[in-house]
Scaffold this active site. Structure first.
Site, short mmCIF file in Angstrom:
data_model
loop_
_atom_site.label_atom_id
_atom_site.label_comp_id
_atom_site.label_asym_id
_atom_site.label_seq_id
_atom_site.Cartn_x
_atom_site.Cartn_y
_atom_site.Cartn_z
N ARG A 1 4.76 14.97 0.72
CA ARG A 1 4.77 15.30 -0.71
C ARG A 1 5.20 16.77 -0.87
O ARG A 1 5.96 17.11 -1.76
CB ARG A 1 3.39 15.09 -1.34
CG ARG A 1 2.91 13.65 -1.43
CD ARG A 1 3.73 12.83 -2.38
NE ARG A 1 3.75 13.36 -3.72
CZ ARG A 1 2.82 13.14 -4.66
NH1 ARG A 1 1.81 12.34 -4.39
NH2 ARG A 1 2.92 13.66 -5.87
N ARG B 1 1.26 15.14 -15.28
CA ARG B 1 0.65 13.85 -14.92
C ARG B 1 -0.03 13.33 -16.18
O ARG B 1 -0.95 13.96 -16.70
CB ARG B 1 -0.35 14.03 -13.78
CG ARG B 1 -1.21 12.81 -13.57
CD ARG B 1 -2.00 12.84 -12.28
NE ARG B 1 -1.15 12.59 -11.14
CZ ARG B 1 -1.59 12.20 -9.95
NH1 ARG B 1 -2.89 12.05 -9.73
NH2 ARG B 1 -0.76 11.98 -8.96
N HIS C 1 5.87 6.78 -10.53
CA HIS C 1 5.41 7.90 -9.70
C HIS C 1 6.56 8.31 -8.77
O HIS C 1 6.51 8.11 -7.56
CB HIS C 1 4.18 7.47 -8.89
CG HIS C 1 3.38 8.59 -8.32
ND1 HIS C 1 3.68 9.93 -8.55
CD2 HIS C 1 2.29 8.59 -7.51
CE1 HIS C 1 2.81 10.68 -7.91
NE2 HIS C 1 1.95 9.90 -7.28
N CYS D 1 -0.01 5.49 -0.80
CA CYS D 1 0.15 6.81 -1.42
C CYS D 1 -1.14 7.63 -1.42
O CYS D 1 -1.10 8.84 -1.55
CB CYS D 1 0.69 6.66 -2.84
SG CYS D 1 -0.44 5.83 -3.97
N ASP E 1 -1.29 -0.22 -2.54
CA ASP E 1 -1.89 0.86 -3.33
C ASP E 1 -3.19 0.30 -3.90
O ASP E 1 -3.46 -0.91 -3.80
CB ASP E 1 -0.91 1.28 -4.45
CG ASP E 1 -1.39 2.50 -5.25
OD1 ASP E 1 -2.33 3.19 -4.79
OD2 ASP E 1 -0.85 2.74 -6.34
N GLN F 1 6.10 10.49 -5.48
CA GLN F 1 5.52 9.79 -4.34
C GLN F 1 6.60 9.08 -3.53
O GLN F 1 6.60 9.10 -2.30
CB GLN F 1 4.50 8.76 -4.87
CG GLN F 1 3.80 7.99 -3.75
CD GLN F 1 2.95 8.91 -2.89
OE1 GLN F 1 2.14 9.66 -3.41
NE2 GLN F 1 3.13 8.86 -1.58
N1 CP Z 1 -0.70 10.09 -4.18
C1 CP Z 1 -1.08 10.91 -5.16
O1 CP Z 1 -0.36 11.12 -6.15
O2 CP Z 1 -2.27 11.52 -4.95
P1 CP Z 1 -3.09 12.40 -6.03
O3 CP Z 1 -3.57 11.45 -7.09
O4 CP Z 1 -4.22 12.96 -5.22
O5 CP Z 1 -2.20 13.44 -6.59
N1 NVA Z 2 -1.46 3.76 -8.78
C1 NVA Z 2 -2.35 4.89 -8.65
C2 NVA Z 2 -1.68 5.97 -7.87
C3 NVA Z 2 -2.52 7.20 -7.67
C4 NVA Z 2 -1.79 8.28 -6.91
C5 NVA Z 2 -2.78 5.38 -10.02
O1 NVA Z 2 -1.96 5.41 -10.94
O2 NVA Z 2 -3.95 5.71 -10.18
#
Ligand code: CP
Ligand code: NVA
Length: 304
Positions: A290, A106, A133, A262, A223, A136
């Site tokens: 997930r 990440r 992502h 998400c 989101d 997701q």
């Molecule tokens: N939706 C998602 O990716 O959640 P986290 O940021 O908690 O991993």
């Molecule tokens: N769009 C959000 C998703 C988090 C799971 C971010 O990037 O923070």
């Protein structure tokens, strides 16, 4: 089961058939787990997870997923690695490839993932970048298939920020022949290259009118208005009140429409509690899925 791609950095790397196989396999693994019939398909295999940003769902679902498959996962904060002291991504990739079977990362900058993938001899999975992502969206389409029993021909409305999750959602709709209507304020549209790719496979509409986007939708998605990589403290104000998914807006969707997010969510901002905690919301199935969809992905990538 084998994917043509070594890595999963964006869903654009998958064919329609592979995407559909992954969704169906995710549903199968979920059923097996519920019946106590899960198999150690990745016995003694390991996943190394690198996090530059916080996570609840991604971290826990990948770690538990590997455990349930008979393997293991380790979690590294990028601050604890020599990366933070200037060791190159290339050398990190080559080193990790000698220890582990798969990397999930990440990151802030999507290019870092591409660099990691290029220099790793093992699969690299995008656990969220500033641009995409994909994991997701695998869980989201698994959830849609469970709820609606099909994907092709459904209408998905995205309301709010045209962000990383939205970019991946466009690929998801294109891969499953769903139509997508995206309502964002001007200047917050999704990536134009991704939109162009999406439009070559299915109907993708861009608008600044949330009512237009939601009309007759089977699925309504939003989101956060401020992703982890966004730094402008005034950003959220640019979306409110027009782009908040509330009960009034939801009424314009089909009667049996589902609401997805998400998570993490900010109630009272991008969505009201009446919607996210209401009867049309499927956010907890989405979060659970997930686990199952990433297990399917890991089996497809590591066993390839
Ligand atoms: N939706 C998602 O990716 O959640 P986290 O940021 O908690 O991993
Ligand atoms: N769009 C959000 C998703 C988090 C799971 C971010 O990037 O923070």
């Amino acid at each position: 089961m084998k994917l043509k791609t070594k890595n999963l950095l964006t869903l654009g790397e998958l064919s329609q058939k592979e995407f559909s196989q992954l969704i169906d396999y995710s549903i199968k693994l979920k059923k097996e787990l519920k019946k106590g019939q899960n198999k150690p398909l990745l016995k003694n295999k390991t996943l190394t997870m690198i996090f530059q940003k916080p996570s609840t769902r991604t971290r826990v679902s990948f770690e538990i997923g590997m455990f349930q498959l008979g393997g293991g996962a380790i979690n590294l904060s990028s601050n604890d690695m020599q990366l933070s002291r200037g060791e190159s991504v290339e050398d990190t990739a080559k080193t990790l490839s000698r220890y582990t079977d798969c990397i999930m990362a990440r990151v802030y900058d999507h290019k870092l993932l591409e660099n990691l993938a290029e220099h790793s001899s093992i699969p690299v999975i995008n656990g969220l970048s500033d641009a995409f992502h994909p994991c997701q969206i695998l869980a989201d389409f698994m959830t849609i298939k469970e709820k609606k029993k099909r994907l092709k021909g459904l209408k998905l409305a995205w309301v709010g920020d045209g962000n990383n999750v939205c970019n991946s959602m466009i690929y998801g709709c294109a891969l499953s022949q769903m139509t997508m209507s995206i309502a964002t304020p001007k200047g917050f549209e999704p990536n134009s290259k991704v939109v162009k790719e999406g439009k070559s496979a299915t109907q993708i509409e861009l608008t600044s009118d949330p009512q237009k986007a939601i009309k007759n939708a089977d699925i309504v998605v939003t989101d956060t208005f401020s992703s982890i990589h966004n730094t402008d403290p005034k950003r959220t104000k640019k979306f409110l009140p027009k782009y908040q998914v509330n009960s009034k807006l939801m009424k314009l969707a089909k009667k049996d429409a589902i609401f997805m997010h998400c998570l993490p969510a900010k109630r009272g901002s991008e969505v009201t509690s009446s919607v996210i905690d209401g009867p049309q919301s499927v956010v907890w199935d989405e979060a659970e899925n997930r686990l199952h969809s990433q297990k399917a992905l890991l089996v497809f990538l590591i066993n390839a």
